[in-house]
Design a protein around this motif. Sequence first.
Motif, PDB file in Angstrom:
ATOM      1  N   ASP B   8       0.833  -1.205   0.000  1.00 15.41           N
ATOM      2  CA  ASP B   8       0.000   0.000   0.000  1.00 15.41           C
ATOM      3  C   ASP B   8       0.873   1.262   0.000  1.00 15.41           C
ATOM      4  O   ASP B   8       0.667   2.178  -0.797  1.00 15.41           O
ATOM      5  CB  ASP B   8      -0.894   0.033   1.255  1.00 15.41           C
ATOM      6  CG  ASP B   8      -2.139  -0.823   1.040  1.00 15.41           C
ATOM      7  OD1 ASP B   8      -2.257  -1.388  -0.078  1.00 15.41           O
ATOM      8  OD2 ASP B   8      -2.951  -0.932   1.965  1.00 15.41           O
ATOM      9  N   ALA B   9       1.861   1.232   0.911  1.00 17.54           N
ATOM     10  CA  ALA B   9       2.763   2.384   1.036  1.00 17.54           C
ATOM     11  C   ALA B   9       3.502   2.617  -0.277  1.00 17.54           C
ATOM     12  O   ALA B   9       3.622   3.753  -0.750  1.00 17.54           O
ATOM     13  CB  ALA B   9       3.751   2.157   2.171  1.00 17.54           C
ATOM     14  N   SER B  10       3.963   1.514  -0.852  1.00 19.32           N
ATOM     15  CA  SER B  10       4.724   1.602  -2.095  1.00 19.32           C
ATOM     16  C   SER B  10       3.838   2.132  -3.235  1.00 19.32           C
ATOM     17  O   SER B  10       4.253   2.996  -4.010  1.00 19.32           O
ATOM     18  CB  SER B  10       5.285   0.213  -2.417  1.00 19.32           C
ATOM     19  OG  SER B  10       5.740   0.174  -3.730  1.00 19.32           O
ATOM     20  N   ALA B  16       2.100   9.167  -5.789  1.00 21.83           N
ATOM     21  CA  ALA B  16       2.572  10.522  -5.490  1.00 21.83           C
ATOM     22  C   ALA B  16       3.613  10.957  -6.523  1.00 21.83           C
ATOM     23  O   ALA B  16       3.577  12.089  -7.018  1.00 21.83           O
ATOM     24  CB  ALA B  16       3.154  10.576  -4.085  1.00 21.83           C
ATOM     25  N   ALA B  17       4.532  10.045  -6.858  1.00 21.49           N
ATOM     26  CA  ALA B  17       5.588  10.353  -7.837  1.00 21.49           C
ATOM     27  C   ALA B  17       4.957  10.651  -9.190  1.00 21.49           C
ATOM     28  O   ALA B  17       5.345  11.598  -9.879  1.00 21.49           O
ATOM     29  CB  ALA B  17       6.556   9.183  -7.941  1.00 21.49           C
ATOM     30  N   SER B  18       3.951   9.835  -9.550  1.00 24.34           N
ATOM     31  CA  SER B  18       3.285  10.013 -10.836  1.00 24.34           C
ATOM     32  C   SER B  18       2.541  11.355 -10.881  1.00 24.34           C
ATOM     33  O   SER B  18       2.559  12.052 -11.892  1.00 24.34           O
ATOM     34  CB  SER B  18       2.320   8.848 -11.061  1.00 24.34           C
ATOM     35  OG  SER B  18       1.467   9.148 -12.132  1.00 24.34           O
ATOM     36  N   GLU B  19       1.906  11.703  -9.758  1.00 24.93           N
ATOM     37  CA  GLU B  19       1.200  12.991  -9.695  1.00 24.93           C
ATOM     38  C   GLU B  19       2.171  14.160  -9.811  1.00 24.93           C
ATOM     39  O   GLU B  19       1.899  15.155 -10.471  1.00 24.93           O
ATOM     40  CB  GLU B  19       0.416  13.100  -8.380  1.00 24.93           C
ATOM     41  CG  GLU B  19      -0.975  12.501  -8.481  1.00 24.93           C
ATOM     42  CD  GLU B  19      -1.669  12.401  -7.143  1.00 24.93           C
ATOM     43  OE1 GLU B  19      -1.280  13.147  -6.209  1.00 24.93           O
ATOM     44  OE2 GLU B  19      -2.583  11.562  -7.009  1.00 24.93           O
TER      45      GLU B  19
END
Lengths: 215, 215
Positions: B8-10, B16-19
């Motif tokens: 889940d965290a990953s 987040a990185a994609s956003e």
Amino acid sequence: MNDIKKDDASQSQDQAASEKEQKHIERQKKIKANVDKRVAQATEERGVFLVITGNGKGKSTSGFGTVLRAIGHGQKAGVVQFIKGTQWECGEMNILKQFDVQHHVMGTGFTWETQSTETDKAAAKVAWEKSKDMLADDSINIVLLDEMTYMVKYGYIDLEEVIEVIQNRPTMQHVIITGRACHRRLIELADTVSEVQPIKHAFDAGVMAQKGLDW
Amino acid sequence: MNDIKKDDASQSQDQAASEKEQKHIERQKKIKANVDKRVAQATEERGVFLVITGNGKGKSTSGFGTVLRAIGHGQKAGVVQFIKGTQWECGEMNILKQFDVQHHVMGTGFTWETQSTETDKAAAKVAWEKSKDMLADDSINIVLLDEMTYMVKYGYIDLEEVIEVIQNRPTMQHVIITGRACHRRLIELADTVSEVQPIKHAFDAGVMAQKGLDW
């Protein structure tokens, strides 16, 4: 009587001119004494880290002009161009490549042309590796990292590593970083920092970018 | 359970990185659209009068860097150096004189070295005559009047004549004036003005002027 008056006026003019000249000489003597004093105090000879930042025109040309100055004394230079891409013919390099200048171009073009962080990141990484080679080579007198500020700003290159590599470069090597929005940590580290401010720009008055002046 | 949490965290990190990447791309698209719009509006092609002034390091190198850029495209340049004298070997000119560059050096050295207004005035007059020849020659694409600001400031060259000659130069010819304390009338006339401000200077920290970097 008139003649005498004219002579008086003429003499008085001569005297005023002579006094003005004397004042100029005194002022120049003071400037020279001050410059001599400062030159006498500046005795350290070492590699200088120079940052040329700000939003005005003249940052890259100043960097390239300094490289031109160095090779004119038979010194060796390294140049890495972080933003200019393959689609821009570069007037400066057309000349510099005829001399003792190592050169690498990041080659993806302006980042707002590519619009892909992955491609940009990979290209920036390669360009930074080339920069590190130059910053470890004591046969290179001066290294220009043209428009590198953006790479740090976008997080494509690690700031801490940049600081470490610049600090550990050969003692006598000069390094120049150009670009807008230079990170404050690099400004703190630098020996000389110039901020080029735009008072006005022909582009804003409808004049297009022109070969020889703008690229 | 732990594994699921990690996944889940990953996943959330990936998202987040994609956003972040998406936001960067959106931002770059906006910049590109804005640049494209401005480029479309800037359609006039003509000689530009550029002033590089202020007290920071990088004015002359920027001027010479622009000359380097121009000759790199096969253009012809003219350079008049108003302050640098005979006792200073000039790195830039060692290279530029190998190319299509007309060149004149005022030759009395720094004015606080000579301390004679008459000698300086005569030398400035000769240098200005050479400048006027270049500013009337439409085979010269770009003219650099390095450190000319001081000549106007000291009254060695007539401001009105400078303005007239610059206004009447060949339509496509670029002209660059460098130096501190540029007269406001020249700043008003110029198309592009950059002010180089000194944030700090190695010289103030006791580092001497060095060949290749400072001359």
